[in-house]
Design a protein around this motif. Structure first.
Motif, PDB file in Angstrom:
ATOM      1  N   ARG A  51       0.839  -1.208   0.000  1.00  0.00           N
ATOM      2  CA  ARG A  51       0.000   0.000   0.000  1.00  0.00           C
ATOM      3  C   ARG A  51       0.875   1.260   0.000  1.00  0.00           C
ATOM      4  N   GLU A  52       2.039   1.203   0.671  1.00  0.00           N
ATOM      5  CA  GLU A  52       2.967   2.341   0.663  1.00  0.00           C
ATOM      6  C   GLU A  52       3.407   2.687  -0.757  1.00  0.00           C
ATOM      7  N   ALA A  53       3.504   1.675  -1.594  1.00  0.00           N
ATOM      8  CA  ALA A  53       3.977   1.870  -2.977  1.00  0.00           C
ATOM      9  C   ALA A  53       2.833   2.153  -3.945  1.00  0.00           C
ATOM     10  N   PHE A  54       1.637   2.361  -3.447  1.00  0.00           N
ATOM     11  CA  PHE A  54       0.467   2.580  -4.297  1.00  0.00           C
ATOM     12  C   PHE A  54       0.363   4.070  -4.645  1.00  0.00           C
ATOM     13  N   SER A  55       1.205   4.483  -5.605  1.00  0.00           N
ATOM     14  CA  SER A  55       1.214   5.883  -6.023  1.00  0.00           C
ATOM     15  C   SER A  55       1.236   5.966  -7.548  1.00  0.00           C
ATOM     16  N   TRP A  56       0.751   7.080  -8.051  1.00  0.00           N
ATOM     17  CA  TRP A  56       0.764   7.285  -9.509  1.00  0.00           C
ATOM     18  C   TRP A  56       2.192   7.375 -10.032  1.00  0.00           C
ATOM     19  N   GLU A  57       3.109   7.922  -9.232  1.00  0.00           N
ATOM     20  CA  GLU A  57       4.501   8.041  -9.672  1.00  0.00           C
ATOM     21  C   GLU A  57       5.133   6.665  -9.886  1.00  0.00           C
ATOM     22  N   LEU A  58       4.879   5.743  -8.949  1.00  0.00           N
ATOM     23  CA  LEU A  58       5.423   4.393  -9.117  1.00  0.00           C
ATOM     24  C   LEU A  58       4.718   3.646 -10.248  1.00  0.00           C
ATOM     25  N   TRP A  59       3.439   3.912 -10.410  1.00  0.00           N
ATOM     26  CA  TRP A  59       2.709   3.290 -11.511  1.00  0.00           C
ATOM     27  C   TRP A  59       3.311   3.752 -12.843  1.00  0.00           C
ATOM     28  N   MET A  82       8.590  -5.311  -5.996  1.00  0.00           N
ATOM     29  CA  MET A  82       9.385  -4.300  -5.306  1.00  0.00           C
ATOM     30  C   MET A  82       9.747  -4.750  -3.892  1.00  0.00           C
ATOM     31  N   VAL A  83       8.839  -5.449  -3.223  1.00  0.00           N
ATOM     32  CA  VAL A  83       9.156  -5.980  -1.896  1.00  0.00           C
ATOM     33  C   VAL A  83      10.360  -6.912  -2.011  1.00  0.00           C
ATOM     34  N   GLY A  84      10.380  -7.707  -3.062  1.00  0.00           N
ATOM     35  CA  GLY A  84      11.447  -8.681  -3.257  1.00  0.00           C
ATOM     36  C   GLY A  84      12.810  -8.082  -3.551  1.00  0.00           C
ATOM     37  N   ILE A  85      12.871  -6.807  -3.909  1.00  0.00           N
ATOM     38  CA  ILE A  85      14.185  -6.195  -4.157  1.00  0.00           C
ATOM     39  C   ILE A  85      14.820  -5.677  -2.867  1.00  0.00           C
ATOM     40  N   GLY A  86      14.104  -5.813  -1.767  1.00  0.00           N
ATOM     41  CA  GLY A  86      14.672  -5.477  -0.466  1.00  0.00           C
ATOM     42  C   GLY A  86      14.189  -4.151   0.092  1.00  0.00           C
ATOM     43  N   ARG A  92      13.626   3.599  -1.034  1.00  0.00           N
ATOM     44  CA  ARG A  92      14.103   4.658  -1.941  1.00  0.00           C
ATOM     45  C   ARG A  92      13.133   4.863  -3.098  1.00  0.00           C
ATOM     46  N   ALA A  93      12.621   3.767  -3.654  1.00  0.00           N
ATOM     47  CA  ALA A  93      11.713   3.874  -4.797  1.00  0.00           C
ATOM     48  C   ALA A  93      10.372   4.491  -4.411  1.00  0.00           C
ATOM     49  N   VAL A  94       9.908   4.249  -3.188  1.00  0.00           N
ATOM     50  CA  VAL A  94       8.653   4.864  -2.739  1.00  0.00           C
ATOM     51  C   VAL A  94       8.812   6.384  -2.699  1.00  0.00           C
ATOM     52  N   ILE A  95       9.979   6.851  -2.283  1.00  0.00           N
ATOM     53  CA  ILE A  95      10.251   8.292  -2.219  1.00  0.00           C
ATOM     54  C   ILE A  95      10.555   8.858  -3.601  1.00  0.00           C
ATOM     55  N   PRO A  97      10.633   7.211  -7.394  1.00  0.00           N
ATOM     56  CA  PRO A  97      10.500   6.057  -8.285  1.00  0.00           C
ATOM     57  C   PRO A  97      11.637   5.901  -9.293  1.00  0.00           C
ATOM     58  N   ASP A  98      12.267   6.990  -9.674  1.00  0.00           N
ATOM     59  CA  ASP A  98      13.384   6.914 -10.619  1.00  0.00           C
ATOM     60  C   ASP A  98      14.578   6.168 -10.013  1.00  0.00           C
ATOM     61  N   ALA A  99      14.603   6.022  -8.680  1.00  0.00           N
ATOM     62  CA  ALA A  99      15.673   5.285  -8.002  1.00  0.00           C
ATOM     63  C   ALA A  99      15.644   3.799  -8.340  1.00  0.00           C
ATOM     64  N   LEU A 100      14.541   3.306  -8.893  1.00  0.00           N
ATOM     65  CA  LEU A 100      14.508   1.914  -9.344  1.00  0.00           C
ATOM     66  C   LEU A 100      15.603   1.641 -10.369  1.00  0.00           C
ATOM     67  N   ALA A 101      16.004   2.679 -11.091  1.00  0.00           N
ATOM     68  CA  ALA A 101      17.049   2.541 -12.108  1.00  0.00           C
ATOM     69  C   ALA A 101      18.373   2.080 -11.513  1.00  0.00           C
ATOM     70  N   ASP A 102      18.570   2.306 -10.228  1.00  0.00           N
ATOM     71  CA  ASP A 102      19.827   1.924  -9.569  1.00  0.00           C
ATOM     72  C   ASP A 102      19.865   0.457  -9.160  1.00  0.00           C
TER      73      ASP A 102
END
Length: 197
Positions: A51-59, A82-86, A92-95, A97-102
């Motif tokens: 639910r924390e990751a339920f944002s339009w930016e992450l979508w 995303m939970v599985g990536i730790g 970082r991605a919740v804050i 989303p572009d941090a997923l690139a790392d």
């Protein structure tokens, strides 16, 4: 099981097993040694963090990675992935989303045709069922134990309001100017193909 215990279990799962299938087996087996209440609490914590990751930016980030579109179910499975990536990468991605690139999990997709992603596809639907499976193992239920499990989970959560939509404002990731402004790294890593008519 509090949130720190939940993440500790996810991190241990990442250390103990490679690949999602092995991780699911490890996690199910580990949960099946715990009391029923902890198994239920694992699901409750999983629901909380997704639910924390339920944002339009992450979508939008998911849509960019997927090539310009992501269904409701696809975004649900993406958040489970995303939970599985730790914990650290997730937070970082919740804050941002572009941090997923790392993350190595996203970097390994760059430049590869999506039809060849196979086991690397950023989704993990099965994670949503692992606690139910562990609960069934522990109760030795011959039939579907889902009703009892979800009743226990609902009582653990208590009365919560109806589902709300994603946080933030929806925007179209196919609009290149906005995508480059909001997700500059992911936009560069996953350029959209022009529509062929």
């Amino acid at each position: 099981m509090d949130i720190d215990s939940f993440w500790k279990l996810i991190e241990e799962c990442r250390r103990q097993a490679r690949g999602r299938d092995e991780q699911l087996v490890w996690l199910r087996d580990e949960l099946s040694w715990r009391p029923l209440t902890e198994i239920v609490q694992f699901q409750v914590r999983l629901d909380e963090v997704t639910r924390e990751a339920f944002s339009w930016e992450l979508w939008a980030a998911a849509e960019r990675i997927f090539g310009g579109w992501c269904s409701d179910d696809g975004f649900c499975y993406f958040r489970l992935w995303m939970v599985g990536i730790g914990r650290e990468a997730f937070a970082r991605a919740v804050i941002d989303p572009d941090a997923l690139a790392d993350t190595p999990e996203v970097q390994c997709l760059v430049g590869r045709p999506r039809e060849l992603w196979n086991d690397d596809w950023p989704e993990w639907e099965s994670l949503d069922y692992v606690a139910t499976e562990a609960y069934g193992l522990l109760t030795r239920a011959d039939d579907d134990c889902g009703d009892a499990f979800y009743e226990a989970a609902d009582s653990e959560v208590g009365a919560v309001g109806g589902s709300r939509g994603p946080r933030g404002e929806q925007w179209d990731v196919r609009g290149e100017d906005e995508a480059i402004r909001k997700l500059p790294i992911l936009s560069a890593m996953f350029p959209l193909r022009p529509l062929v008519r």
